[in-house]
Design an enzyme around this catalytic site. Sequence first.
Site, PDB file in Angstrom:
ATOM      1  N   PHE A  93     -13.693 -28.187  18.369  1.00 37.58           N
ATOM      2  CA  PHE A  93     -13.917 -26.680  18.381  1.00 37.58           C
ATOM      3  C   PHE A  93     -14.955 -26.233  17.524  1.00 37.58           C
ATOM      4  O   PHE A  93     -15.224 -26.609  16.536  1.00 37.58           O
ATOM      5  CB  PHE A  93     -12.269 -26.278  17.375  1.00 37.58           C
ATOM      6  CG  PHE A  93     -12.328 -24.867  17.839  1.00 37.58           C
ATOM      7  CD1 PHE A  93     -11.738 -24.265  18.873  1.00 37.58           C
ATOM      8  CD2 PHE A  93     -12.646 -23.680  16.717  1.00 37.58           C
ATOM      9  CE1 PHE A  93     -11.606 -22.855  18.891  1.00 37.58           C
ATOM     10  CE2 PHE A  93     -12.697 -22.568  16.903  1.00 37.58           C
ATOM     11  CZ  PHE A  93     -11.808 -22.205  17.820  1.00 37.58           C
ATOM     12  N   ASP A 105      -8.785 -31.053  10.184  1.00 34.92           N
ATOM     13  CA  ASP A 105      -8.357 -29.693  10.889  1.00 34.92           C
ATOM     14  C   ASP A 105      -7.185 -29.893  11.611  1.00 34.92           C
ATOM     15  O   ASP A 105      -6.844 -30.706  12.598  1.00 34.92           O
ATOM     16  CB  ASP A 105      -9.662 -29.286  11.678  1.00 34.92           C
ATOM     17  CG  ASP A 105      -9.339 -27.891  12.111  1.00 34.92           C
ATOM     18  OD1 ASP A 105      -8.230 -27.374  12.367  1.00 34.92           O
ATOM     19  OD2 ASP A 105     -10.469 -27.409  12.455  1.00 34.92           O
ATOM     20  N   TYR A 149      -1.770 -18.732  12.985  1.00 35.50           N
ATOM     21  CA  TYR A 149      -1.592 -18.028  14.314  1.00 35.50           C
ATOM     22  C   TYR A 149      -1.047 -18.789  15.450  1.00 35.50           C
ATOM     23  O   TYR A 149      -0.867 -18.242  16.503  1.00 35.50           O
ATOM     24  CB  TYR A 149      -2.526 -16.808  14.736  1.00 35.50           C
ATOM     25  CG  TYR A 149      -3.789 -17.397  14.667  1.00 35.50           C
ATOM     26  CD1 TYR A 149      -4.374 -18.060  15.723  1.00 35.50           C
ATOM     27  CD2 TYR A 149      -4.644 -17.354  13.865  1.00 35.50           C
ATOM     28  CE1 TYR A 149      -5.641 -18.626  16.071  1.00 35.50           C
ATOM     29  CE2 TYR A 149      -6.159 -17.771  13.767  1.00 35.50           C
ATOM     30  CZ  TYR A 149      -6.629 -18.405  15.056  1.00 35.50           C
ATOM     31  OH  TYR A 149      -7.952 -19.036  15.196  1.00 35.50           O
ATOM     32  N   LYS A 150      -1.311 -20.156  15.266  1.00 34.41           N
ATOM     33  CA  LYS A 150      -1.011 -20.777  16.602  1.00 34.41           C
ATOM     34  C   LYS A 150       0.447 -21.468  16.457  1.00 34.41           C
ATOM     35  O   LYS A 150       1.429 -20.616  16.624  1.00 34.41           O
ATOM     36  CB  LYS A 150      -1.876 -22.195  16.614  1.00 34.41           C
ATOM     37  CG  LYS A 150      -3.378 -21.528  16.960  1.00 34.41           C
ATOM     38  CD  LYS A 150      -4.335 -22.826  16.875  1.00 34.41           C
ATOM     39  CE  LYS A 150      -5.877 -22.153  17.074  1.00 34.41           C
ATOM     40  NZ  LYS A 150      -6.880 -23.069  16.840  1.00 34.41           N
ATOM     41  N   ARG A 181      -5.612 -24.805  30.459  1.00 36.26           N
ATOM     42  CA  ARG A 181      -4.987 -25.274  29.454  1.00 36.26           C
ATOM     43  C   ARG A 181      -3.306 -24.865  29.176  1.00 36.26           C
ATOM     44  O   ARG A 181      -3.200 -23.528  29.193  1.00 36.26           O
ATOM     45  CB  ARG A 181      -5.662 -25.025  27.910  1.00 36.26           C
ATOM     46  CG  ARG A 181      -5.355 -25.914  26.982  1.00 36.26           C
ATOM     47  CD  ARG A 181      -6.419 -25.716  25.733  1.00 36.26           C
ATOM     48  NE  ARG A 181      -6.267 -24.144  25.339  1.00 36.26           N
ATOM     49  CZ  ARG A 181      -6.636 -23.830  23.887  1.00 36.26           C
ATOM     50  NH1 ARG A 181      -7.060 -24.702  23.182  1.00 36.26           N
ATOM     51  NH2 ARG A 181      -6.777 -22.461  23.705  1.00 36.26           N
TER      52      ARG A 181
HETATM   53  C1  PLP Z   1      -8.245 -22.443  16.511  1.00 38.69           C
HETATM   54  C2  PLP Z   1      -9.105 -23.330  15.705  1.00 38.69           C
HETATM   55  C3  PLP Z   1      -9.807 -22.751  14.677  1.00 38.69           C
HETATM   56  C4  PLP Z   1      -9.841 -21.446  14.306  1.00 38.69           C
HETATM   57  O1  PLP Z   1     -10.862 -20.828  13.367  1.00 38.69           O
HETATM   58  P1  PLP Z   1     -10.526 -19.280  12.975  1.00 38.69           P
HETATM   59  O2  PLP Z   1     -11.405 -19.475  11.647  1.00 38.69           O
HETATM   60  O3  PLP Z   1      -9.111 -19.168  12.692  1.00 38.69           O
HETATM   61  O4  PLP Z   1     -11.068 -18.439  14.047  1.00 38.69           O
HETATM   62  C5  PLP Z   1     -10.389 -23.599  14.033  1.00 38.69           C
HETATM   63  N1  PLP Z   1     -10.513 -24.782  14.108  1.00 38.69           N
HETATM   64  C6  PLP Z   1      -9.961 -25.607  15.072  1.00 38.69           C
HETATM   65  C7  PLP Z   1     -10.090 -26.866  15.455  1.00 38.69           C
HETATM   66  C8  PLP Z   1      -9.182 -24.813  15.992  1.00 38.69           C
HETATM   67  O5  PLP Z   1      -8.380 -25.174  17.072  1.00 38.69           O
END
Ligand code: PLP
Length: 413
Positions: free
Chosen positions: A127, A198, A223-224, A372
């Site tokens: 990500f 992460d 939020y996930k 997805r």
């Molecule tokens: C969703 C996600 C993020 C989100 O980062 P935000 O700072 O909340 O926008 C970060 N790292 C990974 C691996 C993700 O899947």
Amino acid sequence: MPETRRADLAALDNTDPLRSFRAKFDLPDGVIYLDGNSLGCLPKATAARVSDVVTREWGQDLIRSWNKNDWINAPGRVGDKIADLIGANAGEVVVGDTTSINVFKCLSATLQLKSDRHILLSETGNFPTDAYMMQGLERLTNGRVEQRLVPPDAIFEALDDDIAVLLLTHTNYKSGRVRDMKAITATAHAKDIPVIWDLSHSCGAMPVHLNDCNADFAVGCGYKYLNGGPGAPAFLFAAKRHQEHVYPALSGWLGHKQPFAFDDFYNPAPGIDRFQCGTPGILGCAALEVGVDLMREADMEQIRAKSSALGALFIRLVNEQCEDFSFQLACPKNAEQRGSQVSFHHEEGYAIMQALIARGVIGDFRAPDILRFGFAPLYISYANIWDAVEILKEVMTSGEWDQEKFKQKAAVT
Ligand SMILES: *Cc1c(COP(=O)(O)O)cnc(C)c1O
């Protein structure tokens, strides 16, 4: 007969040990929501809780709420609750800021633990925000620290004496591939390299055992799978053994030992509180706490078992029902190596996903060609999977995806 098979799945739903959770979420009619890995659903209890925080705690109690309604301890209190979900102890997790900012805090922390080393190591295809935060640190230090991205399968051989920290995502957002946290952490530690995990696509989707894996730092999303609401505060884990050795780079006043002494000079709070920065978002914490409380009622092993079964069913049905439409699996077939999502390559993936969304099957699209589908086991049923694949088949057979309106890219995919 297809109908009998759907009935078999409905019967499976009737014996699902997690079946009572679905009623605890507000799900719109006519929607099969396969995007809980991107934005979790709304728990029914959230609206009333947030409304109470707004009207009573903020509206009536005003500034007194920091003490009276314990606002000041919300980041640590919710952090302790999340700790249970990820195999951490109380006092090792704090809630606040965004995952991106927490990545920065952890990276800068590990640089202090390994001040003689200068490489920030991660993998390509992660990500992007995680890599971007590394690139920002590289600029900030005028290149004293450097980012190094290697292909996912080259991580082990890249662990050399220059590496200050290894940052990996436990479940890849696109491929859904799950990393072996214990083995990788042990290998990195053998070279004296701390690891940041992460957990954005793992927390709330499967058991995570940070302390059992001897993890150093971790971050993750609210939020996930935690269903904390759009832009919910994120979380940060720092192993107890490291906490006193880190002087936070984001040395904000609420990470101070005595914020209300209003000292001119920063003195980090003992323990995890030093990773706080500024005033916490109380409305966001309140919504997140409802999602976390709900998740804590569920058995994480049952969540994982159901998520694996939902994913396997989806893969099998797409292969059977849509074999003529050249979907190519983009995630591991083996459930043990797959997170709570299934992804497929298709060159018309964007338009197909928009056509599915128009029919109420909500997943998402990730460039360049990935459809997805996320399975949040607390509110997705086996019959949902059947229905979603039936709709996918109709969308493909009728060619209804092949319309101009489904090919216009929106700002958020
Ligand atoms: C969703 C996600 C993020 C989100 O980062 P935000 O700072 O909340 O926008 C970060 N790292 C990974 C691996 C993700 O899947």
